[in-house]
Enzyme design. Sequence first.
Site, PDB file in Angstrom:
ATOM      1  N   GLY A  50       0.837  -1.187   0.000  1.00 46.27           N
ATOM      2  CA  GLY A  50       0.000   0.000   0.000  1.00 46.27           C
ATOM      3  C   GLY A  50       0.880   1.248   0.000  1.00 46.27           C
TER       4      GLY A  50
ATOM      5  N   SER B  53       6.473  -4.671  -1.453  1.00 47.32           N
ATOM      6  CA  SER B  53       6.200  -3.309  -1.894  1.00 47.32           C
ATOM      7  C   SER B  53       6.362  -2.336  -0.726  1.00 47.32           C
ATOM      8  CB  SER B  53       4.811  -3.248  -2.524  1.00 47.32           C
ATOM      9  OG  SER B  53       4.620  -2.047  -3.217  1.00 47.32           O
ATOM     10  N   TRP B  54       5.308  -1.585  -0.366  1.00 51.72           N
ATOM     11  CA  TRP B  54       5.384  -0.720   0.810  1.00 51.72           C
ATOM     12  C   TRP B  54       5.789  -1.525   2.050  1.00 51.72           C
ATOM     13  CZ3 TRP B  54       5.905   3.468   3.536  1.00 51.72           C
ATOM     14  CH2 TRP B  54       5.437   3.521   4.856  1.00 51.72           C
TER      15      TRP B  54
ATOM     16  N   ASP C 275       9.096  -4.888 -13.259  1.00 55.05           N
ATOM     17  CA  ASP C 275       8.292  -4.193 -12.253  1.00 55.05           C
ATOM     18  C   ASP C 275       8.132  -2.727 -12.662  1.00 55.05           C
ATOM     19  OD1 ASP C 275       7.246  -2.943  -9.970  1.00 55.05           O
ATOM     20  OD2 ASP C 275       8.296  -4.308  -8.612  1.00 55.05           O
TER      21      ASP C 275
ATOM     22  N   HIS D 184       5.376  -6.520 -10.663  1.00 56.02           N
ATOM     23  CA  HIS D 184       5.393  -6.112  -9.257  1.00 56.02           C
ATOM     24  C   HIS D 184       4.545  -6.995  -8.349  1.00 56.02           C
ATOM     25  CE1 HIS D 184       5.824  -3.356  -5.895  1.00 56.02           C
ATOM     26  NE2 HIS D 184       4.505  -3.353  -5.728  1.00 56.02           N
TER      27      HIS D 184
END
Length: 318
Positions: free
Chosen positions: A42, A109-110, A265, A293
């Site tokens: 996120g 990711s985040w 990605d 990704h």
Amino acid sequence: MQPLYPKIKPNSETFLQLGEHRVYVEESGNPDGIPVIYLHGGPGGGSSPDHRRYFNPEKYRIIIFDQRGCGQSTPHASINNNSTWDLIDDIEEIREHFAISKWLVAGGSWGTTLAIAYGIKFPQRVSAFILRGIFLGTQAEVDWLYGANGAGAIYPDHYQDFIAPLGHEINDDIVSAFNKQLFDSNEIARIASAKAWTLWETKISALHIDKTELVSVEETHDAIAMACIENHYFANKCFFEDNYLLNNIDVISHIPAFIIHGRYDMVCQIKQAWLLAKQWQNAQLQIIPKAGHSGFEQGIIDAICRAADKMADFLLTK
């Protein structure tokens, strides 16, 4: 290719009251296994039952939670007292709740941003890392993701759909332009902006997008949480100075880490993973040739599951 482990149910589910936030936390797998916490993306993306399935449930004690304001955590989409440092403190509260002294910290990711930032603040609490789809929280990465000359130049068709809700508000600062609409009193404009924001990232996250996933992403409740919280973080530069993580990576560079990144990605450029691996003396970078990704492309699943298996063997012999 190694698949996800079979579906399992949580052993326990609870809500921790952390200030004004009620945070959903679950535990699954072997209660006496290697502790691992998985940090979702996120910010605002929420956890998935499939995140449990990266780890062998016979070897791992698997902890997953929904970060402030998203998933099952409440208040929904709240940005009050919702910062990187609040989330890091939440992770420590969760660790103490389960009486875990040290754990494997994994994320995508985040979740990699948060994992590294947590490790820098609490290195003594981390036994190892597994990080997929590196995002270092820099302004350059945000500019790439939301700029017409970044990912927008690779996906110009999807980019036009993305910025359509802005109308005449389009300018060079896309994050600020969306911020005005996402936190506007006009509910129709807010929902349209939230769906466009969330769909943009989903459409460019994998080499082959499942159309059913696009339908689920448009679900208003989750889209608002993802868009509002993510925009809030990026508008505030992830709540740390630019290049903070690389500037402080020496604090954790002795801790073993697997870094996994898709070659194609488009959400998080591979050069961030490359730079991180160059400065992390005890890290191994694996570039997945036919992946973008998403954490659920087959090559990424294979790499994460194999990394978790290898890390379990390593940690059990320490």
